[in-house]
Design a protein around this motif. Structure first.
Motif, short mmCIF file in Angstrom:
data_model
loop_
_atom_site.label_atom_id
_atom_site.label_comp_id
_atom_site.label_asym_id
_atom_site.label_seq_id
_atom_site.Cartn_x
_atom_site.Cartn_y
_atom_site.Cartn_z
N ALA A 20 -8.10 3.66 -7.07
CA ALA A 20 -8.58 2.30 -6.84
C ALA A 20 -8.04 1.76 -5.51
N LEU A 21 -6.77 2.07 -5.22
CA LEU A 21 -6.19 1.64 -3.93
C LEU A 21 -6.87 2.36 -2.77
N GLU A 22 -7.12 3.65 -2.93
CA GLU A 22 -7.81 4.41 -1.88
C GLU A 22 -9.20 3.83 -1.61
N ALA A 23 -9.90 3.44 -2.66
CA ALA A 23 -11.21 2.82 -2.49
C ALA A 23 -11.09 1.48 -1.76
N ALA A 24 -10.01 0.76 -2.03
CA ALA A 24 -9.80 -0.56 -1.41
C ALA A 24 -9.54 -0.46 0.09
N VAL A 25 -8.96 0.64 0.55
CA VAL A 25 -8.65 0.78 1.98
C VAL A 25 -9.64 1.69 2.72
N ALA A 26 -10.54 2.31 2.00
CA ALA A 26 -11.41 3.34 2.57
C ALA A 26 -12.21 2.89 3.79
N ASP A 27 -12.62 1.64 3.83
CA ASP A 27 -13.46 1.16 4.93
C ASP A 27 -12.67 0.56 6.09
N LEU A 28 -11.36 0.57 6.03
CA LEU A 28 -10.56 0.02 7.13
C LEU A 28 -10.59 0.99 8.31
N PRO A 29 -10.96 0.51 9.49
CA PRO A 29 -11.02 1.40 10.65
C PRO A 29 -9.65 1.96 11.04
#
Length: 190
Positions: A98-107
């Protein structure tokens, strides 16, 4: 290993490697040979031995010992194995995902897997997570603890001193809009 490091971290590792011969007068290969003569068998004792008997600092000693005594444990060279070993509990792994999904779109995101935690960086580390007993996790963030009533000041977490707040997480559902906003704020400051 280097694809999981920020540019700053890559430069730091290179400077440690380059500094060994410059600062000590011996090549890494020569130090590896010295380290292998150490009568100690535990990593910390070997590090102390190198310091006491050869005057090496912590970073040089750690670098030399990693070369001299490659661990049977997963290392930074094998982040997938480190991740699997650390996040073996399925409930804790669900929180990590869930944390990985939350940061996935950060450049410019760099994910770094360590033995004790998973870290996220841009130029600097802005967040880290580690599993805790009972299928839970703790998230460390580079934000002030007063950024949210859910945050606590960290204790001896073992991750970057930049992470000024921690958030206990009991389930993936707790990685909500507020946590995503805190992660983004920490990322922006990195």
């Amino acid at each position: 290993m280097t694809e999981h490091l920020t540019e700053r971290q890559k430069k730091w590792f290179a400077s440690v490697r380059e500094g060994i011969e410059r600062n000590t007068g011996k090549t890494l290969a020569e130090w590896v040979a010295v380290a292998r003569t150490c009568p100690e068998t535990k990593p910390r004792a070997r590090q102390v031995w190198l310091k006491e008997h050869h005057g090496l600092g912590v970073n040089h000693a750690a670098f030399i010992l990693a070369e001299a005594f490659p661990s049977a444990d997963p290392s930074w060279d094998d982040p997938a194995a480190l991740r699997a070993a650390l996040w073996a509990d399925p409930a804790a792994l669900a929180i990590l995902q869930a944390l990985e999904a939350a940061v996935a779109d950060l450049p410019d995101l760099v994910t770094g897997q360590r033995k004790a935690f998973t870290a996220w960086s841009r130029a600097f580390q802005f967040a880290a997570a580690k599993p805790v007993k009972g299928g839970k996790a703790v998230l460390g963030l580079a934000v002030a603890p007063d950024a949210s009533p859910r945050l606590l000041p960290p204790k001896n977490e073992g991750w970057s001193e930049r992470l000024k707040a921690k958030l206990p997480l009991a389930s993936p559902a707790e990685v909500d809009d507020e946590v995503r906003a805190l992660l983004k704020a920490a990322w922006e400051a990195s």
